[in-house]
Design a protein around this motif. Structure first.
Motif, PDB file in Angstrom:
ATOM      1  N   ASP A  10       6.206 -34.518 -22.314  1.00 60.64           N
ATOM      2  CA  ASP A  10       7.563 -34.330 -21.815  1.00 60.64           C
ATOM      3  C   ASP A  10       8.104 -35.601 -21.183  1.00 60.64           C
ATOM      4  O   ASP A  10       9.261 -35.978 -21.404  1.00 60.64           O
ATOM      5  N   ARG A  11       7.256 -36.266 -20.374  1.00 63.52           N
ATOM      6  CA  ARG A  11       7.691 -37.501 -19.721  1.00 63.52           C
ATOM      7  C   ARG A  11       8.035 -38.573 -20.745  1.00 63.52           C
ATOM      8  O   ARG A  11       9.025 -39.288 -20.611  1.00 63.52           O
ATOM      9  N   HIS A  12       7.209 -38.684 -21.773  1.00 59.25           N
ATOM     10  CA  HIS A  12       7.456 -39.695 -22.786  1.00 59.25           C
ATOM     11  C   HIS A  12       8.703 -39.364 -23.612  1.00 59.25           C
ATOM     12  O   HIS A  12       9.444 -40.275 -24.005  1.00 59.25           O
ATOM     13  N   PHE A  13       8.928 -38.071 -23.868  1.00 58.81           N
ATOM     14  CA  PHE A  13      10.128 -37.675 -24.606  1.00 58.81           C
ATOM     15  C   PHE A  13      11.377 -37.982 -23.789  1.00 58.81           C
ATOM     16  O   PHE A  13      12.380 -38.477 -24.319  1.00 58.81           O
ATOM     17  N   GLU A  14      11.340 -37.708 -22.476  1.00 63.99           N
ATOM     18  CA  GLU A  14      12.472 -38.011 -21.612  1.00 63.99           C
ATOM     19  C   GLU A  14      12.731 -39.508 -21.560  1.00 63.99           C
ATOM     20  O   GLU A  14      13.885 -39.956 -21.551  1.00 63.99           O
ATOM     21  N   ALA A  15      11.650 -40.294 -21.533  1.00 59.40           N
ATOM     22  CA  ALA A  15      11.806 -41.754 -21.539  1.00 59.40           C
ATOM     23  C   ALA A  15      12.443 -42.227 -22.847  1.00 59.40           C
ATOM     24  O   ALA A  15      13.289 -43.133 -22.846  1.00 59.40           O
ATOM     25  N   LEU A  16      12.047 -41.603 -23.959  1.00 59.24           N
ATOM     26  CA  LEU A  16      12.616 -41.954 -25.252  1.00 59.24           C
ATOM     27  C   LEU A  16      14.103 -41.600 -25.301  1.00 59.24           C
ATOM     28  O   LEU A  16      14.926 -42.368 -25.828  1.00 59.24           O
ATOM     29  N   GLN A  17      14.455 -40.425 -24.747  1.00 60.29           N
ATOM     30  CA  GLN A  17      15.869 -40.024 -24.679  1.00 60.29           C
ATOM     31  C   GLN A  17      16.688 -41.067 -23.906  1.00 60.29           C
ATOM     32  O   GLN A  17      17.749 -41.505 -24.352  1.00 60.29           O
ATOM     33  N   ALA A  19      15.929 -44.195 -23.204  1.00 57.19           N
ATOM     34  CA  ALA A  19      15.952 -45.491 -23.891  1.00 57.19           C
ATOM     35  C   ALA A  19      16.968 -45.484 -25.037  1.00 57.19           C
ATOM     36  O   ALA A  19      17.703 -46.464 -25.233  1.00 57.19           O
ATOM     37  N   THR A  20      17.022 -44.374 -25.769  1.00 60.12           N
ATOM     38  CA  THR A  20      17.992 -44.260 -26.874  1.00 60.12           C
ATOM     39  C   THR A  20      19.421 -44.285 -26.354  1.00 60.12           C
ATOM     40  O   THR A  20      20.295 -44.953 -26.927  1.00 60.12           O
ATOM     41  N   LEU A 353      20.823 -35.833 -28.032  1.00 61.60           N
ATOM     42  CA  LEU A 353      19.821 -36.193 -27.034  1.00 61.60           C
ATOM     43  C   LEU A 353      19.666 -35.135 -25.942  1.00 61.60           C
ATOM     44  O   LEU A 353      18.546 -34.826 -25.521  1.00 61.60           O
TER      45      LEU A 353
END
Length: 526
Positions: A10-17, A19-20, A353
């Motif tokens: 979840d943390r990595h997905f939020e970071a990807l969101q 960053a995008t 997103l």
């Protein structure tokens, strides 16, 4: 271990969101520097204002996509007519199409006559007013989305323009009668949507699901319901979408919608009737007939939303563009295509997103939805907006749509309570009988049509009187039934209170935030 792994993902997905989103805004700023400010002869400060304003406009568009689109897609997803993934794809495509194709060549930048631009003589000052308003509206929408509260994007930008205008030119700059009408719409919009949706759902229940032969009733009624949807949506699209490109009179739009709906009714009557008779004789079977109409309605609403609400992002940006490039203040500014495309892409990116959270809130967290309830919500939103716009009532589409969800949920609670009271009457009439006899009678009661239910209830009341039960006993049983049914809380009160609170504070919150941002900008610029 699984919980830790899920949190890690979840943390990595939020970071990807994040960053995008940041990458998108940087690209917008870069494009604005190459396209919007190139070869204009602007000073360095004006160039930077335009670049930053373009990024903030894209940020506002992203937040509109993340927050506002849930009104169109939430009921369709919550009812199971569409999956979350497909809803996001369909909405993103149709939002962008609506913004680009029917967004209009001219965008009103001073929303609803909130302030008088003639009272701000300096174009640069006016540009900073619009910039502060745009950033404040975007920040508020971001916070509301994070809290899971669908709010009015139009009210957000109206409050922000008001606050920044007051900070720049004083209280006399504001059209207070317009603000009063907006405050009144906080009550009018959700109440109108709730009553309309409840009325549509009750009519469907009385004409279809309360019948013994539900599929036969559906074969007759559902084609008419689909034709009504086509009529309202065609009228809505002509007035709110196509009207942005080609001016269409209200009467012409209504007649065109009626003619098209009659044609659709003639085409779908046979197939729908045959499909209805193939379904199970149950509410679930009838629900299946509303699947494709809901998908189509969600797509059309997204198109119309993109055509209209993209102005909340690109309208102030168009005003800034006009002010810094032409050195003039315009209440209406011709909008370059690159700004319209920016708004369209921002809507789609924000939805892709971050849109899932609000879609889930509208579709699943307020009350449980099925296809018939989602149909009632969609119809209520469309019809109410059409009627209100022709009456000149300043209503919010967001408030109408969410109010319609409330209305459907509270109608379900009312019907549940009434049914619990009827059940208490049936059981009172069977006092002393075997449990199997009572349950068998209850099954017949549930399957009966409305008139038969009334006859059975009268029979039970008579039997209870013969057994010596008086009105006090009935009243006590009904109170118990009411408390039992009410405790089920079909409409989640905590979610309702959170959303209503966000509605009430939207205009003052964005006004204060915009005023603070304007004073901050003024202090920095000296």
């Amino acid at each position: 271990m699984k919980k830790k792994s899920r949190t890690f993902l979840d943390r990595h997905f939020e970071a990807l969101q994040l960053a995008t989103a940041v990458a998108f805004l940087l690209l917008v700023g870069l494009y604005a520097s190459l396209t919007g400010a190139s070869g204009t002869g602007l000073g360095q400060g004006a160039v930077w204002l335009l670049i930053v304003a373009a990024a903030v406009g894209a940020y506002m568009a992203m937040n509109i996509g993340a927050n506002d689109v849930a009104n169109n897609m939430g009921p369709a997803v919550g009812s199971g007519a569409m999956t979350m993934g497909w809803a996001i794809v369909v909405a993103a495509v149709f939002e962008a199409l609506g913004a680009i194709v029917a967004g209009g060549d001219v965008v009103g930048t001073i929303k609803g006559g909130i302030i008088d631009p003639a009272d701000i003589a300096d174009p640069t000052l006016f540009a900073w007013v619009m910039f502060s308003a745009l950033l404040a509206g975007a920040l508020w929408l971001n916070l509301a989305t994070a809290l899971g509260a669908p709010v009015s994007t139009t009210h957000s930008i109206i409050g922000a323009v008001m606050g920044a205008g007051i900070a720049a030119g004083g209280w006399g700059l504001v059209n207070w009668s317009t603000i009063g009408a907006i405050v009144a719409s906080w009550v009018i919009s959700p109440l109108a949507g709730a009553l309309m949706a409840a009325a549509f759902l009750y009519v469907i229940k009385r004409s279809v699901t309360y019948r013994t032969e539900k599929t036969e009733a559906a074969a007759r009624v559902v084609p008419i319901l689909i034709a009504l949807m086509v009529w309202s949506y065609t009228t809505y699209m002509l007035l709110k979408g196509v009207n942005q490109v080609v001016k269409i009179d209200f009467v012409v739009a209504v007649i065109a919608g009626l003619l098209f709906s009659v044609l659709v009714w003639a085409l779908v009557r046979g197939p729908i009737a045959r499909a209805a008779l193939r379904q199970d004789n149950s509410k679930d079977g009838v629900n299946q007939l509303f699947m494709w109409p809901l998908v189509c309605s969600a797509a059309l609403l997204s198109f119309a939303h993109g055509a209209n609400d993209v102005a909340n992002a690109v309208g102030p940006l168009a005003a800034i563009y006009e002010a810094v490039k032409a050195g003039a203040i315009a209440t209406k500014a011709g909008t370059p295509m690159w700004i319209m495309v920016l708004g369209a892409l921002g809507l789609s990116v924000g939805l892709a997103l971050y849109g899932a959270k609000l879609i889930r809130t509208v579709g699943k967290e307020i009350t449980e939805l099925d296809q018939m309830r989602a149909y009632s919500i969609a119809m209520a939103a469309t019809v109410t907006v059409i009627v209100a716009s022709q009456l000149g009532m300043p209503v919010s589409t967001t408030h109408i749509s969410i109010g319609a969800v409330f209305g459907v949920g509270f109608l379900r609670e009312l019907l549940k309570v009434n049914y619990a009271k009827m059940e208490a009457t049936v059981r009172a009439g069977h006092q002393g009988a075997d449990r199997e006899e009572v349950e068998a009678y209850m099954q017949r009661f549930e399957a009966a049509e409305v008139q038969e239910k009334k006859r059975m209830l009268a029979e039970m009341k008579q039997r209870a009187k013969v057994r010596g039960l008086d009105g006090a006993v009935f009243a006590k049983d009904e109170r118990k039934a009411f408390k039992k049914a009410y405790k089920k809380e079909i409409v989640k009160r905590s979610v309702v209170m959170r959303i209503v609170a966000a509605w009430i504070v939207t205009v003052p919150a964005t006004a204060v935030l915009a005023a603070l941002l304007f004073h901050l900008v003024a202090a920095v610029l000296g």
